[in-house]
Motif scaffolding. Structure first.
Motif, mmCIF file in Angstrom:
data_model
loop_
_atom_site.group_PDB
_atom_site.id
_atom_site.type_symbol
_atom_site.label_atom_id
_atom_site.label_comp_id
_atom_site.label_asym_id
_atom_site.label_seq_id
_atom_site.Cartn_x
_atom_site.Cartn_y
_atom_site.Cartn_z
ATOM 1 N N LEU A 278 0.827 -1.210 0.000
ATOM 2 C CA LEU A 278 0.000 0.000 0.000
ATOM 3 C C LEU A 278 0.859 1.258 0.000
ATOM 4 N N VAL A 279 2.041 1.189 0.596
ATOM 5 C CA VAL A 279 2.960 2.328 0.535
ATOM 6 C C VAL A 279 3.407 2.546 -0.905
ATOM 7 N N ALA A 280 3.749 1.435 -1.594
ATOM 8 C CA ALA A 280 4.143 1.532 -3.001
ATOM 9 C C ALA A 280 2.990 2.058 -3.843
ATOM 10 N N ALA A 281 1.786 1.569 -3.557
ATOM 11 C CA ALA A 281 0.607 2.025 -4.301
ATOM 12 C C ALA A 281 0.371 3.509 -4.079
ATOM 13 N N THR A 282 0.521 3.942 -2.841
ATOM 14 C CA THR A 282 0.319 5.357 -2.518
ATOM 15 C C THR A 282 1.276 6.243 -3.296
ATOM 16 N N ASN A 283 2.550 5.864 -3.309
ATOM 17 C CA ASN A 283 3.542 6.660 -4.035
ATOM 18 C C ASN A 283 3.217 6.740 -5.518
ATOM 19 N N ALA A 284 2.850 5.584 -6.107
ATOM 20 C CA ALA A 284 2.540 5.539 -7.539
ATOM 21 C C ALA A 284 1.284 6.348 -7.849
ATOM 22 N N ILE A 285 0.274 6.220 -6.985
ATOM 23 C CA ILE A 285 -0.984 6.936 -7.211
ATOM 24 C C ILE A 285 -0.784 8.440 -7.070
ATOM 25 N N GLU A 286 -0.039 8.851 -6.041
ATOM 26 C CA GLU A 286 0.187 10.282 -5.842
ATOM 27 C C GLU A 286 0.947 10.893 -7.022
ATOM 28 N N THR A 287 1.941 10.165 -7.541
ATOM 29 C CA THR A 287 2.672 10.656 -8.714
ATOM 30 C C THR A 287 1.751 10.752 -9.916
ATOM 31 N N ASN A 288 0.902 9.736 -10.074
ATOM 32 C CA ASN A 288 -0.036 9.728 -11.191
ATOM 33 C C ASN A 288 -1.020 10.892 -11.100
ATOM 34 N N LEU A 289 -1.504 11.160 -9.904
ATOM 35 C CA LEU A 289 -2.449 12.265 -9.708
ATOM 36 C C LEU A 289 -1.790 13.613 -9.989
ATOM 37 N N THR A 290 -0.513 13.734 -9.627
ATOM 38 C CA THR A 290 0.211 14.979 -9.875
ATOM 39 C C THR A 290 0.307 15.277 -11.371
ATOM 40 N N LEU A 291 0.460 14.220 -12.176
ATOM 41 C CA LEU A 291 0.535 14.397 -13.621
ATOM 42 C C LEU A 291 -0.845 14.559 -14.251
ATOM 43 N N LEU A 292 -1.828 13.884 -13.681
ATOM 44 C CA LEU A 292 -3.183 13.945 -14.236
ATOM 45 C C LEU A 292 -3.876 15.264 -13.914
ATOM 46 N N GLY A 293 -3.629 15.789 -12.710
ATOM 47 C CA GLY A 293 -4.314 16.993 -12.246
ATOM 48 C C GLY A 293 -4.287 18.162 -13.218
ATOM 49 N N PRO A 294 -3.107 18.559 -13.738
ATOM 50 C CA PRO A 294 -3.050 19.707 -14.649
ATOM 51 C C PRO A 294 -3.891 19.534 -15.906
ATOM 52 N N LEU A 295 -4.172 18.293 -16.278
ATOM 53 C CA LEU A 295 -4.908 18.029 -17.509
ATOM 54 C C LEU A 295 -6.415 18.132 -17.337
ATOM 55 N N ILE A 296 -6.924 17.840 -16.131
ATOM 56 C CA ILE A 296 -8.378 17.730 -16.000
ATOM 57 C C ILE A 296 -8.997 18.628 -14.923
#
Length: 454
Positions: A278-296
């Protein structure tokens, strides 16, 4: 204070400009449409309750009573119901997870999904399909799964054929990304994606608890998806692909080893799932959200987020991390159904309402973890409920070994008819067995993460 405001202004400007630039690039790209998709639904003869599942697995592995109690507890707490499907190999007497039955499972899932898809899209002929991508993590026969499909449906000899293995539950969305990139350079063609997993081949027969979870959660399933870049297919398509964002955290050992195929002390092969998951998932998800956020995200959310980011970076006061309200940017959220604790933490972190998480939790309860295809069962659920309206934005998210996280944003081209006879939820969408009563309060300490609970 002037320095803080100046830094914030330029950071926000760069952030917005980067988002605008990427949107401009995507606007210049060829539009990719999702014509339709179809999910596999095994026969009722392969349906198993949790008790029946434990009994079949116990025969196969000769497990201790403690291990079987662990399995029953895990199935309950992960959120599975009593109507999921096991492969034919486990229904044999005795169970027989051999290569022949593993191949038979894959063929049943793939051919069932594809037959349904071709029935729904009769105007697309085999000669129109220029790209074929199949993803299945653990099962890789020779010839490949993609070759099996080419042979079965007599696809053209110069088709671009790819077989993705070992990429976990996010492989299905990665396959969509690969198809999107190929469709940018190949004119007037269709791409066929088949996402599945093979439960026969990933059964673990040892006594290592960290490798036993796959026996508890993974179930039979798969989905076929048809994409096109042909302008005239726009009229017949359900969705348009707006954004695809993918992150890979495999450079970090903690993430890389959180899900790992290996042998146990007795030489038996299984997938280890560590407490770092879950720590690994959190890191991956947070990075993904950081990249997705500016787009949507709307501009108001971008402003609040970056103001918070700059203040934390400069150490101005005791400022807590701000998670943007992604529910202001999308109408439907379909995350991979890895387990109820993960879904609950995602809901808490992203502040989605119960209705937004309904499709994922009920899909988990009804079909179990079907790996990379789970997000398509969720979308099928929303369609069967009549919830997909024209111009709705759909967010699919998947995460898996590596550790990786992928997000796709689709726009509905039209309101989707809820009376699709090929929908896996057909004739059972309002069943009382699909309610969420009794599973919302479950917790699973094995997957607790201070990052997601903060």
């Amino acid at each position: 204070m002037f320095v803080v405001n100046s830094i914030f202004f330029w950071a926000l400007l760069i952030f917005i400009w980067g988002g605008v630039l990427r949107c401009f690039i995507q606007m210049r790209s060829k539009k990719v449409f999702l014509i339709d998709f179809a999910c596999s639904k095994p026969p009722i003869s392969q349906m198993c309750t949790k008790i029946m599942t434990a009994e079949r697995v116990k025969i196969l592995g000769n497990y201790s009573e403690e291990m079987m109690d662990y399995m029953k507890m895990t199935m309950d707490k992960v959120g599975l119901g009593d109507n999921t499907y096991l492969p034919e190999a486990l229904h044999k007497d005795p169970p027989n997870p051999c290569m022949d039955l593993a191949r038979k499972e894959s063929e049943f899932v793939m051919f069932g999904s594809l037959d349904n898809l071709f029935e729904k899209t009769k105007f697309v002929q085999p000669k129109d399909i220029g790209i074929l991508i199949v993803n299945c993590s653990v099962f890789h026969p020779v010839p490949s799964l993609s070759s099996i499909i080419v042979n079965r449906y007599n696809l053209k000899h110069n088709i671009l054929s790819y077989n993705l293995t070992g990429m976990g539950c996010t492989a299905g969305l990665l396959a969509i990304r690969l198809a999107n990139q190929l469709l940018q350079v190949h004119e007037n063609t269709c791409a066929l994606i088949l996402s599945t997993e093979n439960t026969t081949d990933c059964i673990y027969v040892g006594n290592d608890e960290s490798k036993f979870i796959s026996n508890c959660t993974f179930r039979v399933g798969g989905a076929a998806i048809l994409l096109s870049n042909r302008p005239f297919d726009k009229e017949f398509s359900k969705y348009e692909l707006l954004h695809d964002v993918h992150t890979n955290g495999a450079s970090l050992d903690r993430s890389y080893k959180s899900i790992f195929l290996e042998e146990d002390e007795q030489g038996l092969i299984g997938v280890s799932i560590t407490k770092d998951l879950l720590v690994a998932a959190t890191n991956a998800i947070e990075t993904n959200l950081t990249l997705l956020g500016p787009l949507i995200l709307p501009l108001s959310e971008k402003y609040i987020f970056f103001k918070n980011l700059i203040r934390r970076f400069l150490g101005v006061g005791n400022v807590k991390k701000y998670v943007p309200k992604f529910n202001t940017a999308v109408d439907h959220f379909f995350p991979h159904v890895g387990g109820l604790p993960v879904l609950n933490q995602l809901q808490k972190m992203l502040k989605f309402c119960d209705e937004s998480m309904e499709a994922s939790k009920i899909t988990l309860r009804r079909f179990g973890n079907t790996s990379s295809s789970s997000v398509w069962y969720e979308l099928a659920y929303a369609e069967a409920k009549g919830r997909i309206k024209k111009n709705d934005r759909i967010w699919q998210m998947a995460f898996g070994s590596g550790f990786k996280c992928s997000s796709l944003i689709w726009r509905a081209m039209r309101s989707v008819d809820s009376n699709d006879l090929k929908n896996p939820w057909n004739r059972e969408i309002d069943s009382v067995d699909l309610n969420l009563n009794g599973i919302e309060t479950l917790n699973f300490d094995y997957f607790e993460s201070p990052l997601l609970s903060s």
